[in-house]
Design an enzyme around this catalytic site. Structure first.
Site, PDB file in Angstrom:
ATOM      1  N   ASP A 104      -2.207  -0.238   7.796  1.00 44.97           N
ATOM      2  CA  ASP A 104      -1.638  -1.046   6.711  1.00 44.97           C
ATOM      3  C   ASP A 104      -2.462  -2.306   6.482  1.00 44.97           C
ATOM      4  O   ASP A 104      -2.826  -2.655   5.357  1.00 44.97           O
ATOM      5  CB  ASP A 104      -0.198  -1.468   7.043  1.00 44.97           C
TER       6      ASP A 104
ATOM      7  N   HIS B 286       0.866   8.669  10.667  1.00 43.30           N
ATOM      8  CA  HIS B 286       1.013   8.659  12.126  1.00 43.30           C
ATOM      9  C   HIS B 286      -0.250   9.178  12.822  1.00 43.30           C
ATOM     10  O   HIS B 286      -0.181   9.926  13.796  1.00 43.30           O
ATOM     11  CB  HIS B 286       2.258   9.443  12.566  1.00 43.30           C
TER      12      HIS B 286
ATOM     13  N   SER C 139       4.550  -1.329   3.303  1.00 41.83           N
ATOM     14  CA  SER C 139       3.828  -2.378   4.040  1.00 41.83           C
ATOM     15  C   SER C 139       4.096  -3.792   3.543  1.00 41.83           C
ATOM     16  O   SER C 139       3.172  -4.609   3.455  1.00 41.83           O
ATOM     17  CB  SER C 139       2.326  -2.116   4.021  1.00 41.83           C
ATOM     18  N   SER C 140       5.351  -4.067   3.265  1.00 43.67           N
ATOM     19  CA  SER C 140       5.672  -5.438   2.848  1.00 43.67           C
ATOM     20  C   SER C 140       5.345  -6.428   3.964  1.00 43.67           C
ATOM     21  O   SER C 140       4.924  -7.557   3.685  1.00 43.67           O
ATOM     22  CB  SER C 140       7.148  -5.537   2.469  1.00 43.67           C
TER      23      SER C 140
ATOM     24  N   TYR D 102       9.872   5.156  16.065  1.00 42.28           N
ATOM     25  CA  TYR D 102       8.419   4.944  15.906  1.00 42.28           C
ATOM     26  C   TYR D 102       7.746   4.802  17.273  1.00 42.28           C
ATOM     27  O   TYR D 102       6.751   5.470  17.568  1.00 42.28           O
ATOM     28  CB  TYR D 102       8.159   3.699  15.058  1.00 42.28           C
TER      29      TYR D 102
ATOM     30  N   ARG E 116       0.848  -1.194   0.000  1.00 41.48           N
ATOM     31  CA  ARG E 116       0.000   0.000   0.000  1.00 41.48           C
ATOM     32  C   ARG E 116       0.880   1.239   0.000  1.00 41.48           C
ATOM     33  O   ARG E 116       2.017   1.222   0.479  1.00 41.48           O
ATOM     34  CB  ARG E 116      -0.946   0.025   1.207  1.00 41.48           C
TER      35      ARG E 116
ATOM     36  N   ASP F 198      -2.973   6.683  12.826  1.00 39.16           N
ATOM     37  CA  ASP F 198      -3.802   5.481  13.064  1.00 39.16           C
ATOM     38  C   ASP F 198      -3.782   5.028  14.517  1.00 39.16           C
ATOM     39  O   ASP F 198      -4.806   4.649  15.069  1.00 39.16           O
ATOM     40  CB  ASP F 198      -3.453   4.339  12.088  1.00 39.16           C
TER      41      ASP F 198
HETATM   42  C1  GLA Z   1       3.711   2.277   9.692  1.00 40.75           C
HETATM   43  C2  GLA Z   1       2.737   1.579  10.627  1.00 40.75           C
HETATM   44  C3  GLA Z   1       1.326   2.159  10.476  1.00 40.75           C
HETATM   45  C4  GLA Z   1       1.319   3.681  10.563  1.00 40.75           C
HETATM   46  C5  GLA Z   1       2.402   4.273   9.674  1.00 40.75           C
HETATM   47  C6  GLA Z   1       2.531   5.768   9.861  1.00 40.75           C
HETATM   48  O1  GLA Z   1       3.384   1.984   8.366  1.00 40.75           O
HETATM   49  O2  GLA Z   1       2.699   0.208  10.360  1.00 40.75           O
HETATM   50  O3  GLA Z   1       0.461   1.587  11.443  1.00 40.75           O
HETATM   51  O4  GLA Z   1       1.439   4.093  11.889  1.00 40.75           O
HETATM   52  O5  GLA Z   1       3.668   3.683   9.911  1.00 40.75           O
HETATM   53  O6  GLA Z   1       1.409   6.418   9.363  1.00 40.75           O
END
Ligand code: GLA
Length: 338
Positions: A151, A21, A109-110, A199, A14, A23
């Site tokens: 994701d 940041h 999002s692999s 993160y 995706r 979610d």
């Molecule tokens: C990563 C996390 C998501 C989200 C993004 C930032 O992709 O897996 O849950 O927090 O960072 O938007």
């Protein structure tokens, strides 16, 4: 072996268009599943998972049901498979091979794609939200990084031709058509891993902000003014303004107001750079270059940050390098000829 034992499944990666940041504080996010992803082929077997990958070293193998610590599985990529196997509690596994057209550690999002495709191979048959929740818990167990649900929910529920507007508090999705008279271009900049990155610090800083002003999802910029600590103040300002940008972006997309969409992307990048501190100098320089290019409406870093990819929205054909990505369907089992 009967045909019924044959496996073929695919999960897209995706790109997050906007809503970064947000979610994990129950905010709004607007990702889109893309026509790049992870495919698993193989056959079902009893009592074990065995897997190889075109992109990763080593061979994964463990017995089912799996009840150990996914994070301890070697090689490291096997911990994602163990995480989802433990979540689903299955005893029937597979012997399979993974191929992928999304680089690992690129902010596309692999890992969520991997867990969704493995869940399907393990016979998961619930709805997209159940799949997303299971994959998210599995990712937490595999990596220890407290990621949100964006994701997995995008990848589990996406519809071809559409982006997914996600309300991460109610965990509901609205499928929004993506116009065909714009290009969405993804450009890879550098590898990164959220494991060991800031993160988790960002998640903690948002929790600290919420202890002062309540849920960031409901907060206004006036509420943010009440936060004295300058770092927490800036983090909260990003999240509150980003939620508003998602709403404005969705409205602008509906009326095909591309200059406004571009402005929101640029503003979103500045907020990640200055307030949320998840960009890097290299990414900032690349974003600035894209923003200045002819035919580019706007550009920003996408995903968790600290490296990864940029996304730009442009007039058709304006950028010739990078991947012109198309809005794809979510994770699914494939017919033999797909
Ligand atoms: C990563 C996390 C998501 C989200 C993004 C930032 O992709 O897996 O849950 O927090 O960072 O938007």
């Amino acid at each position: 072996m009967s045909d019924v034992d044959e496996l073929r499944a695919h999960a897209p990666g995706r790109v997050n268009l906007i809503g970064e940041h947000t979610d994990y504080t129950g905010g709004l996010a607007f990702p889109m599943a893309i026509d790049r992803g992870t495919t698993l082929t193989g056959h079902r077997i009893d009592g074990a998972i065995r897997a190889t990958s075109s992109d990763e070293d080593g061979e994964v193998g463990f017995a089912l049901p799996f009840s150990g610590d996914p994070a301890s599985v070697e090689p490291r990529w096997g911990s994602f498979l163990a995480g989802i196997a433990r979540e689903l509690g299955v005893t029937r596994g597979f012997d399979g091979h993974l191929t992928s057209t999304i680089p690992a550690g690129a902010g596309l999002s692999s890992s969520a794609a991997l867990m969704c495709v493995v869940a399907l191979a393990l016979g998961f048959d619930g709805d997209p939200l159940e799949l997303a929740r299971a994959a998210r818990r599995a990712e937490h167990a595999a990596t220890g990084v407290p990621t949100g649900v964006m994701d997995q929910l995008c990848i589990a529920s996406a519809r071809a031709g559409h982006a997914t507007l996600i309300d991460c508090r109610s965990e509901t999705v609205e499928h929004v058509p993506v116009p065909s008279d714009i290009d969405i271009v993804v450009r890879f900049v550098t590898h990164r891993t959220l494991h060991g990155s800031a993160y988790a610090d960002r998640v903690a800083e948002c929790t600290a902000a919420e202890a002062i002003i309540g849920p960031l999802r409901d907060a206004t910029l006036d509420d943010v003014e009440r936060i004295d600590d300058q770092v927490i103040h800036r983090r909260a300002r990003h999240v509150v303004s980003e939620n508003q940008r998602v709403r404005s972006f969705a409205e602008a997309l509906e009326r095909a107001d591309y200059p406004e969409i571009g402005r929101l992307l640029d503003e979103g990048h500045a907020s990640l750079r200055d307030d949320f501190a998840t960009s890097t100098d290299v990414m900032d320089a690349e974003v600035a270059r894209l923003q200045a290019a002819d035919g580019v409406f706007g550009a920003r870093m996408t995903g968790g940050g600290f490296g990864g990819c940029l996304v730009a929205i442009t007039r058709p054909g304006a950028l010739t390098d990078g991947w012109r990505v198309k809005p794809a369907a979510g994770a699914r089992s494939l017919a033999a000829d797909e």
